[in-house]
Design a protein around this motif. Structure first.
Motif, PDB file in Angstrom:
ATOM      1  N   ILE A  52      -5.544   9.300  -0.492  1.00 50.11           N
ATOM      2  CA  ILE A  52      -5.627   8.370  -1.615  1.00 50.11           C
ATOM      3  C   ILE A  52      -4.505   7.359  -1.433  1.00 50.11           C
ATOM      4  O   ILE A  52      -3.351   7.734  -1.209  1.00 50.11           O
ATOM      5  CB  ILE A  52      -5.459   9.076  -2.977  1.00 50.11           C
ATOM      6  N   GLU A  53      -4.863   6.079  -1.526  1.00 52.33           N
ATOM      7  CA  GLU A  53      -3.876   5.009  -1.429  1.00 52.33           C
ATOM      8  C   GLU A  53      -3.963   4.132  -2.666  1.00 52.33           C
ATOM      9  O   GLU A  53      -5.036   3.953  -3.248  1.00 52.33           O
ATOM     10  CB  GLU A  53      -4.132   4.135  -0.200  1.00 52.33           C
ATOM     11  N   VAL A  54      -2.827   3.556  -3.034  1.00 51.55           N
ATOM     12  CA  VAL A  54      -2.750   2.576  -4.108  1.00 51.55           C
ATOM     13  C   VAL A  54      -2.439   1.234  -3.451  1.00 51.55           C
ATOM     14  O   VAL A  54      -1.514   1.142  -2.643  1.00 51.55           O
ATOM     15  CB  VAL A  54      -1.637   2.960  -5.119  1.00 51.55           C
ATOM     16  N   TRP A  55      -3.235   0.218  -3.782  1.00 49.48           N
ATOM     17  CA  TRP A  55      -3.080  -1.126  -3.232  1.00 49.48           C
ATOM     18  C   TRP A  55      -2.749  -2.087  -4.370  1.00 49.48           C
ATOM     19  O   TRP A  55      -3.532  -2.228  -5.307  1.00 49.48           O
ATOM     20  CB  TRP A  55      -4.355  -1.581  -2.561  1.00 49.48           C
ATOM     21  N   MET A  56      -1.584  -2.759  -4.285  1.00 47.15           N
ATOM     22  CA  MET A  56      -1.183  -3.712  -5.317  1.00 47.15           C
ATOM     23  C   MET A  56      -0.944  -5.068  -4.661  1.00 47.15           C
ATOM     24  O   MET A  56      -0.246  -5.173  -3.652  1.00 47.15           O
ATOM     25  CB  MET A  56       0.076  -3.227  -6.033  1.00 47.15           C
ATOM     26  N   PRO A  57      -1.525  -6.141  -5.238  1.00 49.94           N
ATOM     27  CA  PRO A  57      -1.403  -7.475  -4.644  1.00 49.94           C
ATOM     28  C   PRO A  57       0.011  -8.035  -4.775  1.00 49.94           C
ATOM     29  O   PRO A  57       0.647  -7.923  -5.828  1.00 49.94           O
ATOM     30  CB  PRO A  57      -2.406  -8.316  -5.434  1.00 49.94           C
ATOM     31  N   VAL A  63       0.857  -1.181   0.000  1.00 48.84           N
ATOM     32  CA  VAL A  63       0.000   0.000   0.000  1.00 48.84           C
ATOM     33  C   VAL A  63       0.896   1.234   0.000  1.00 48.84           C
ATOM     34  O   VAL A  63       1.804   1.348   0.827  1.00 48.84           O
ATOM     35  CB  VAL A  63      -0.908   0.025   1.250  1.00 48.84           C
ATOM     36  N   ALA A  64       0.639   2.134  -0.920  1.00 48.91           N
ATOM     37  CA  ALA A  64       1.397   3.381  -0.994  1.00 48.91           C
ATOM     38  C   ALA A  64       0.440   4.558  -0.886  1.00 48.91           C
ATOM     39  O   ALA A  64      -0.621   4.564  -1.520  1.00 48.91           O
ATOM     40  CB  ALA A  64       2.164   3.475  -2.307  1.00 48.91           C
ATOM     41  N   THR A  65       0.816   5.533  -0.085  1.00 48.32           N
ATOM     42  CA  THR A  65       0.039   6.763   0.017  1.00 48.32           C
ATOM     43  C   THR A  65       0.413   7.663  -1.159  1.00 48.32           C
ATOM     44  O   THR A  65       1.591   7.908  -1.419  1.00 48.32           O
ATOM     45  CB  THR A  65       0.321   7.479   1.351  1.00 48.32           C
ATOM     46  N   VAL A  66      -0.596   8.119  -1.874  1.00 42.22           N
ATOM     47  CA  VAL A  66      -0.395   8.960  -3.049  1.00 42.22           C
ATOM     48  C   VAL A  66      -0.138  10.392  -2.602  1.00 42.22           C
ATOM     49  O   VAL A  66      -0.862  10.926  -1.773  1.00 42.22           O
ATOM     50  CB  VAL A  66      -1.632   8.901  -3.976  1.00 42.22           C
ATOM     51  N   SER A  79      12.134  -3.806  -7.263  1.00 38.58           N
ATOM     52  CA  SER A  79      12.626  -5.158  -7.533  1.00 38.58           C
ATOM     53  C   SER A  79      12.538  -6.059  -6.300  1.00 38.58           C
ATOM     54  O   SER A  79      12.772  -7.262  -6.404  1.00 38.58           O
ATOM     55  CB  SER A  79      14.069  -5.097  -8.027  1.00 38.58           C
ATOM     56  N   ASP A  80      12.196  -5.500  -5.161  1.00 38.59           N
ATOM     57  CA  ASP A  80      12.140  -6.279  -3.926  1.00 38.59           C
ATOM     58  C   ASP A  80      10.754  -6.858  -3.653  1.00 38.59           C
ATOM     59  O   ASP A  80      10.507  -7.424  -2.593  1.00 38.59           O
ATOM     60  CB  ASP A  80      12.576  -5.422  -2.742  1.00 38.59           C
ATOM     61  N   ILE A  81       9.853  -6.744  -4.610  1.00 37.42           N
ATOM     62  CA  ILE A  81       8.472  -7.185  -4.424  1.00 37.42           C
ATOM     63  C   ILE A  81       8.092  -8.148  -5.548  1.00 37.42           C
ATOM     64  O   ILE A  81       8.399  -7.904  -6.710  1.00 37.42           O
ATOM     65  CB  ILE A  81       7.501  -5.983  -4.460  1.00 37.42           C
ATOM     66  N   GLN A  82       7.398  -9.237  -5.168  1.00 42.12           N
ATOM     67  CA  GLN A  82       6.852 -10.140  -6.177  1.00 42.12           C
ATOM     68  C   GLN A  82       5.345  -9.925  -6.216  1.00 42.12           C
ATOM     69  O   GLN A  82       4.639 -10.206  -5.248  1.00 42.12           O
ATOM     70  CB  GLN A  82       7.171 -11.590  -5.852  1.00 42.12           C
ATOM     71  N   PHE A  83       4.867  -9.394  -7.330  1.00 46.00           N
ATOM     72  CA  PHE A  83       3.446  -9.122  -7.489  1.00 46.00           C
ATOM     73  C   PHE A  83       2.708 -10.400  -7.840  1.00 46.00           C
ATOM     74  O   PHE A  83       3.275 -11.319  -8.401  1.00 46.00           O
ATOM     75  CB  PHE A  83       3.219  -8.062  -8.575  1.00 46.00           C
ATOM     76  N   ARG A  84       1.411 -10.443  -7.507  1.00 43.01           N
ATOM     77  CA  ARG A  84       0.574 -11.568  -7.910  1.00 43.01           C
ATOM     78  C   ARG A  84      -0.535 -11.024  -8.809  1.00 43.01           C
ATOM     79  O   ARG A  84      -0.897  -9.855  -8.733  1.00 43.01           O
ATOM     80  CB  ARG A  84       0.021 -12.330  -6.713  1.00 43.01           C
ATOM     81  N   PHE A  85      -1.060 -11.921  -9.645  1.00 44.10           N
ATOM     82  CA  PHE A  85      -2.093 -11.510 -10.599  1.00 44.10           C
ATOM     83  C   PHE A  85      -3.424 -11.399  -9.878  1.00 44.10           C
ATOM     84  O   PHE A  85      -3.985 -12.383  -9.402  1.00 44.10           O
ATOM     85  CB  PHE A  85      -2.193 -12.498 -11.762  1.00 44.10           C
ATOM     86  N   SER A  86      -3.914 -10.210  -9.776  1.00 45.27           N
ATOM     87  CA  SER A  86      -5.191  -9.899  -9.143  1.00 45.27           C
ATOM     88  C   SER A  86      -5.424  -8.410  -9.369  1.00 45.27           C
ATOM     89  O   SER A  86      -4.456  -7.661  -9.543  1.00 45.27           O
ATOM     90  CB  SER A  86      -5.116 -10.220  -7.649  1.00 45.27           C
TER      91      SER A  86
END
Length: 138
Positions: free
Chosen positions: A131-136, A86-89, A107-114
């Motif tokens: 505003i936050e951005v949420w990436m799986p 989660v990143a604050t915009v 490069s330190d994160i492995q994303f998943r498909f969602s």
């Protein structure tokens, strides 16, 4: 950019879907806001869900909330349970795209498909909106 890791349970976002360019997204938010106003539904948290990009490069996006009643004009998308970065915009709505880009470059994160999503938090009585951005992630 501040980031954190959150683990959430799955939930549904119900609202209006848009397929097209990001420049057209405000129209779908206008439609959602008009529905909320007409139906007198008070909301302090909204979701902009980036569902997918199709072969033609069109974004499939849903603007919605958690507790909106289903009907034939609305669609829903499931936010999967699991871990999210989660990143604050910073800088309001114009800061959303650079925030997504900065997270994708890590490069330190492995994303998943969602689906990933934007979370807009407008607490009653607050002087600032968040505003936050949420990436799986795995």
């Amino acid at each position: 950019m501040k980031t954190r890791i959150e683990t959430i349970e799955s939930f549904w976002v119900i609202g209006y879907k848009h397929v097209g360019t990001t420049a057209e997204i405000p129209q779908i938010w206008d439609k959602l806001n008009a529905t909320l106003k007409t139906d007198n539904i008070p909301v302090d948290t909204f979701y902009g869900v980036c569902i997918d990009f199709d072969r033609e490069g069109k974004l499939h996006y849903l603007a919605g909330i958690q507790d909106l009643a289903e009907d034939s004009n609305r669609e829903k998308v499931k936010i999967e349970a699991g871990r999210y970065i989660v990143a604050t915009v910073e800088g309001g709505i114009p800061g959303i795209k650079p925030t997504f880009q900065a997270l994708h470059e890590r490069s330190d994160i492995q994303f998943r498909f969602s689906p990933n999503f934007e979370k807009y938090i407008y607490p009653v009585g607050a002087t600032e909106n968040v505003i936050e951005v949420w990436m799986p992630i795995e």
